[in-house]
Scaffold this motif. Structure first.
Motif, short mmCIF file in Angstrom:
data_model
loop_
_atom_site.label_atom_id
_atom_site.label_comp_id
_atom_site.label_asym_id
_atom_site.label_seq_id
_atom_site.Cartn_x
_atom_site.Cartn_y
_atom_site.Cartn_z
N ASP A 103 -12.36 10.15 0.33
CA ASP A 103 -11.40 9.99 -0.77
C ASP A 103 -10.02 9.78 -0.18
O ASP A 103 -9.39 10.71 0.32
CB ASP A 103 -11.41 11.24 -1.67
CG ASP A 103 -10.54 11.07 -2.91
OD1 ASP A 103 -9.81 10.05 -3.00
OD2 ASP A 103 -10.57 11.96 -3.77
N SER A 105 -7.23 9.25 -1.52
CA SER A 105 -6.12 9.88 -2.24
C SER A 105 -5.80 11.26 -1.69
O SER A 105 -4.73 11.81 -1.97
CB SER A 105 -6.45 9.97 -3.73
OG SER A 105 -7.54 10.85 -3.95
N ASN A 112 -1.19 2.82 1.27
CA ASN A 112 -1.65 1.94 0.18
C ASN A 112 -0.83 0.68 0.04
O ASN A 112 -1.02 -0.08 -0.91
CB ASN A 112 -1.67 2.71 -1.14
CG ASN A 112 -0.26 3.09 -1.60
OD1 ASN A 112 0.71 2.98 -0.83
ND2 ASN A 112 -0.13 3.54 -2.83
N ALA A 115 -3.16 -2.33 0.10
CA ALA A 115 -3.95 -2.37 -1.14
C ALA A 115 -3.10 -2.86 -2.31
O ALA A 115 -3.56 -3.64 -3.16
CB ALA A 115 -4.53 -1.00 -1.44
N ILE A 116 -1.85 -2.41 -2.34
CA ILE A 116 -0.95 -2.85 -3.42
C ILE A 116 -0.60 -4.33 -3.26
O ILE A 116 -0.57 -5.09 -4.22
CB ILE A 116 0.33 -1.99 -3.42
CG1 ILE A 116 0.00 -0.55 -3.83
CG2 ILE A 116 1.38 -2.58 -4.36
CD1 ILE A 116 1.16 0.40 -3.74
N ASP A 119 -3.48 -6.23 -4.32
CA ASP A 119 -3.94 -5.77 -5.63
C ASP A 119 -5.43 -5.42 -5.60
O ASP A 119 -6.24 -6.02 -6.32
CB ASP A 119 -3.66 -6.85 -6.69
CG ASP A 119 -3.89 -6.31 -8.11
OD1 ASP A 119 -3.82 -5.09 -8.30
OD2 ASP A 119 -4.13 -7.12 -9.02
N TYR A 120 -5.76 -4.42 -4.73
CA TYR A 120 -7.16 -4.04 -4.61
C TYR A 120 -7.28 -2.52 -4.53
O TYR A 120 -6.62 -1.89 -3.71
CB TYR A 120 -7.78 -4.68 -3.35
CG TYR A 120 -9.25 -4.96 -3.50
CD1 TYR A 120 -9.72 -5.87 -4.43
CD2 TYR A 120 -10.18 -4.29 -2.71
CE1 TYR A 120 -11.06 -6.13 -4.58
CE2 TYR A 120 -11.53 -4.55 -2.85
CZ TYR A 120 -11.96 -5.47 -3.79
OH TYR A 120 -13.30 -5.71 -3.94
N PRO A 121 -8.13 -1.91 -5.39
CA PRO A 121 -8.23 -0.45 -5.45
C PRO A 121 -9.15 0.12 -4.37
O PRO A 121 -10.37 -0.02 -4.46
CB PRO A 121 -8.81 -0.20 -6.84
CG PRO A 121 -9.64 -1.42 -7.12
CD PRO A 121 -8.97 -2.56 -6.43
N SER A 123 -10.89 3.27 -2.43
CA SER A 123 -11.23 4.67 -2.70
C SER A 123 -11.69 5.41 -1.45
O SER A 123 -11.42 6.60 -1.30
CB SER A 123 -12.32 4.75 -3.78
OG SER A 123 -13.51 4.10 -3.34
N VAL A 145 -14.44 0.81 -2.85
CA VAL A 145 -13.51 0.66 -3.97
C VAL A 145 -13.86 1.64 -5.08
O VAL A 145 -14.90 2.30 -5.04
CB VAL A 145 -13.52 -0.79 -4.52
CG1 VAL A 145 -13.04 -1.76 -3.46
CG2 VAL A 145 -14.91 -1.17 -4.99
N ASP A 146 -12.97 1.73 -6.06
CA ASP A 146 -13.19 2.64 -7.18
C ASP A 146 -14.54 2.37 -7.83
O ASP A 146 -14.87 1.22 -8.15
CB ASP A 146 -12.08 2.48 -8.22
CG ASP A 146 -10.73 2.97 -7.69
OD1 ASP A 146 -10.75 3.71 -6.68
OD2 ASP A 146 -9.70 2.63 -8.27
#
Length: 233
Positions: A103, A105, A112, A115-116, A119-121, A123, A145-146
């Motif tokens: 994880d 986060s 990030n 990723a920003i 534009d890709y999430p 996880s 990813v999420d």
């Protein structure tokens, strides 16, 4: 793939053969581009990750460059550079240690910004160094990813073995490139030598004959050039 006693038994007995096959495949070429393609094929065959990347380290700056990016945003990632120590990949490259983060986060090493930017999430991450003789050449990074299932610790040994063979193959290819460059360049000036000239001339003559195109060779004679070579090398 769900682990079962049968699969575990098969894995223990066929792991040496699998490792040998990986090694033979990745060290079969001395061309860096072919080596990178071989790494891609082996990784996708063995672990079947949906999103992953291979980053190579710039020996002078320490930056990491995305050489291979397999993801929906691969075009945005290709050629992107990370600063030394930036993010999980940067940490792995600096420390020379594998890292599994279920994880992102909850881990401060995750940056990030990439990723920003694309534009890709993201996880979860599994990342291993491409290391040879305590020297890190780059990293292999698998991205979750999420909504996807996090990477498991039991996947790390195989990923690490692949990274070890990949590092050997990349180092061999780079050394081969350096040797070839030394053969066709002048030690003092770094300019191409006569050997390279005649090789290129033959290639152009062959191309001219193959396509039935005319070929011209222009010779320039510099007056008193010996003065410069005697004075400056």
């Amino acid at each position: 793939l769900k682990q079962t006693p049968l699969l575990a038994w098969l894995g223990e007995r066929f792991a040496p053969l699998m490792t040998l096959e990986i090694g033979k495949t990745l060290t079969s070429s001395l061309e860096l581009r072919d080596v990178l393609k071989g790494i891609m094929a082996q990784l996708e065959r063995l672990l079947q990750p949906q999103i992953w990347s291979l980053l190579l380290k710039d020996e002078e700056t320490g930056e990491l460059t995305f050489e291979i990016a397999v993801s929906p945003v691969s075009n945005d990632l290709k050629g992107m550079r990370l600063q030394p120590g930036q993010g999980v990949a940067g940490w792995v490259a600096q420390q020379g240690e594998a890292l599994l983060i279920p994880d992102v986060s909850k881990d401060t090493r995750f940056d990030n910004s990439v990723a920003i930017a694309v534009d890709y999430p993201v996880s979860s991450i599994a990342c291993v160094p491409l290391k040879i003789r305590e020297r890190v050449l780059g990293v292999l990074e698998l991205i979750g990813v999420d909504g996807s299932e996090p990477f498991k610790p039991e996947n790390m040994p195989l990923l690490g073995a692949l990274a070890d063979f990949a590092a050997i193959a990349i180092d061999n290819a780079r050394n081969y490139q350096r040797i070839n460059l030394l053969v066709i360049t002048d030690d003092l000036t770094g300019l191409y030598n006569a050997r390279h000239f005649f090789k290129q001339l033959q290639a152009e003559m062959d191309r001219s004959m193959r396509h039935q195109n005319p070929l011209a060779l222009c010779l320039l004679d510099i007056d008193h050039f010996k003065r410069y070579t005697d004075s400056h090398g």
